[in-house]
Motif scaffolding. Structure first.
Motif, short mmCIF file in Angstrom:
data_model
loop_
_atom_site.label_atom_id
_atom_site.label_comp_id
_atom_site.label_asym_id
_atom_site.label_seq_id
_atom_site.Cartn_x
_atom_site.Cartn_y
_atom_site.Cartn_z
N PRO A 45 0.82 -1.23 0.00
CA PRO A 45 0.00 0.00 0.00
C PRO A 45 0.85 1.27 0.00
N ASP A 46 0.33 2.28 -0.67
CA ASP A 46 0.95 3.60 -0.76
C ASP A 46 2.28 3.60 -1.51
N VAL A 47 2.51 2.58 -2.32
CA VAL A 47 3.69 2.52 -3.18
C VAL A 47 3.21 2.62 -4.62
N GLU A 48 4.04 3.15 -5.49
CA GLU A 48 3.64 3.43 -6.87
C GLU A 48 3.05 2.22 -7.60
N VAL A 49 3.66 1.04 -7.44
CA VAL A 49 3.15 -0.13 -8.15
C VAL A 49 1.78 -0.57 -7.60
N TYR A 50 1.52 -0.31 -6.34
CA TYR A 50 0.21 -0.60 -5.74
C TYR A 50 -0.85 0.28 -6.40
N GLU A 51 -0.56 1.56 -6.50
CA GLU A 51 -1.50 2.49 -7.14
C GLU A 51 -1.68 2.15 -8.61
N LEU A 52 -0.61 1.75 -9.28
CA LEU A 52 -0.68 1.36 -10.69
C LEU A 52 -1.57 0.13 -10.85
N GLY A 53 -1.42 -0.84 -9.96
CA GLY A 53 -2.24 -2.05 -10.00
C GLY A 53 -3.72 -1.75 -9.83
N ILE A 54 -4.04 -0.82 -8.95
CA ILE A 54 -5.44 -0.41 -8.76
C ILE A 54 -5.95 0.27 -10.02
N LYS A 55 -5.14 1.19 -10.56
CA LYS A 55 -5.52 1.92 -11.77
C LYS A 55 -5.75 0.97 -12.95
N GLU A 56 -4.91 -0.08 -13.07
CA GLU A 56 -5.02 -1.04 -14.17
C GLU A 56 -6.10 -2.08 -13.92
N GLY A 57 -6.67 -2.09 -12.73
CA GLY A 57 -7.70 -3.08 -12.40
C GLY A 57 -7.14 -4.45 -12.04
N ALA A 58 -5.85 -4.51 -11.71
CA ALA A 58 -5.22 -5.78 -11.35
C ALA A 58 -5.71 -6.29 -10.00
N PHE A 59 -6.07 -5.37 -9.12
CA PHE A 59 -6.61 -5.72 -7.81
C PHE A 59 -7.34 -4.50 -7.24
N MET A 68 -5.15 -10.30 4.56
CA MET A 68 -4.96 -10.48 6.00
C MET A 68 -6.11 -11.25 6.63
N LYS A 69 -7.29 -11.16 6.06
CA LYS A 69 -8.45 -11.92 6.55
C LYS A 69 -8.43 -13.36 6.04
N GLY A 70 -7.50 -13.68 5.14
CA GLY A 70 -7.40 -15.03 4.60
C GLY A 70 -8.38 -15.30 3.47
N GLU A 71 -8.96 -14.24 2.91
CA GLU A 71 -9.94 -14.41 1.83
C GLU A 71 -9.30 -14.66 0.46
N ILE A 72 -8.05 -14.21 0.29
CA ILE A 72 -7.36 -14.36 -0.99
C ILE A 72 -5.91 -14.77 -0.74
N ASP A 73 -5.25 -15.27 -1.79
CA ASP A 73 -3.83 -15.59 -1.72
C ASP A 73 -3.01 -14.30 -1.66
N HIS A 74 -1.73 -14.46 -1.41
CA HIS A 74 -0.82 -13.31 -1.32
C HIS A 74 -0.94 -12.46 -2.58
N PRO A 75 -1.17 -11.16 -2.44
CA PRO A 75 -1.33 -10.31 -3.63
C PRO A 75 -0.01 -10.11 -4.37
N THR A 76 -0.09 -10.18 -5.69
CA THR A 76 1.07 -9.91 -6.53
C THR A 76 0.64 -9.01 -7.69
N TYR A 77 1.59 -8.28 -8.21
CA TYR A 77 1.34 -7.43 -9.37
C TYR A 77 1.81 -8.17 -10.61
N VAL A 78 0.93 -8.27 -11.59
CA VAL A 78 1.28 -8.87 -12.88
C VAL A 78 1.19 -7.77 -13.92
N PRO A 79 2.30 -7.44 -14.58
CA PRO A 79 2.25 -6.36 -15.58
C PRO A 79 1.35 -6.73 -16.75
N ARG A 80 0.80 -5.73 -17.39
CA ARG A 80 -0.09 -5.96 -18.52
C ARG A 80 0.61 -6.63 -19.70
#
Length: 136
Positions: A45-59, A68-80
């Motif tokens: 959170p609050d890092v450029e690639v995090y904001e980019l991932g949100i903007k791109e709809g990656a997460f 943290m609630k265990g609802e999803i696997d560890h988040p990763t950024y996958v470039p377009r």
């Protein structure tokens, strides 16, 4: 002087391609650290690639809360420029190619004579290269 080195490599930088990932694997082989760690880009959170991932709809913005609630696997950024399955294959290939090279096996051989180290090494290798432990 007997210094053991370690190198870390990250897959999934914005704009990275499969060719770039192959070059990273080749670089790791040429660099020849005693230990190599390959990881996927983690969008903090609050890092450029995090904001980019949100903007791109990656997460979604709440990806870390859901993790943290265990609802999803560890988040990763996958470039377009690549798809997730291709990036995952490159990640596994990196471990297989690096740790099954003759040079690395030769360097590790003295340590592999210890059954505990061998067992632990094979388990970690299996988890990293194949997504599951070699032994249960």
């Amino acid at each position: 002087h007997g210094v053991k080195t370690m190198a870390n490599f990250i897959f999934g930088h914005p704009g990275e391609t499969l060719l770039d990932m192959k070059k990273t694997i080749n670089f790791a082989a040429r660099l020849r650290p005693f230990n190599a760690m390959f990881t996927r880009m983690v969008p903090m959170p609050d890092v450029e690639v995090y904001e980019l991932g949100i903007k791109e709809g990656a997460f979604e913005r709440d990806v870390w809360v859901r993790y943290m609630k265990g609802e999803i696997d560890h988040p990763t950024y996958v470039p377009r420029t690549v798809d997730k399955s291709a990036m995952d294959r490159m990640y596994r290939l990196a471990y297989v190619r690096y740790y099954l090279s003759i040079r690395v096996i030769w360097d590790y051989f003295p340590l592999l004579t210890d059954p505990r180290f061998l067992w632990k090494s094979l388990s970690i290798f299996g988890r990293m290269a194949f997504g599951k432990p070699v032994f249960k």
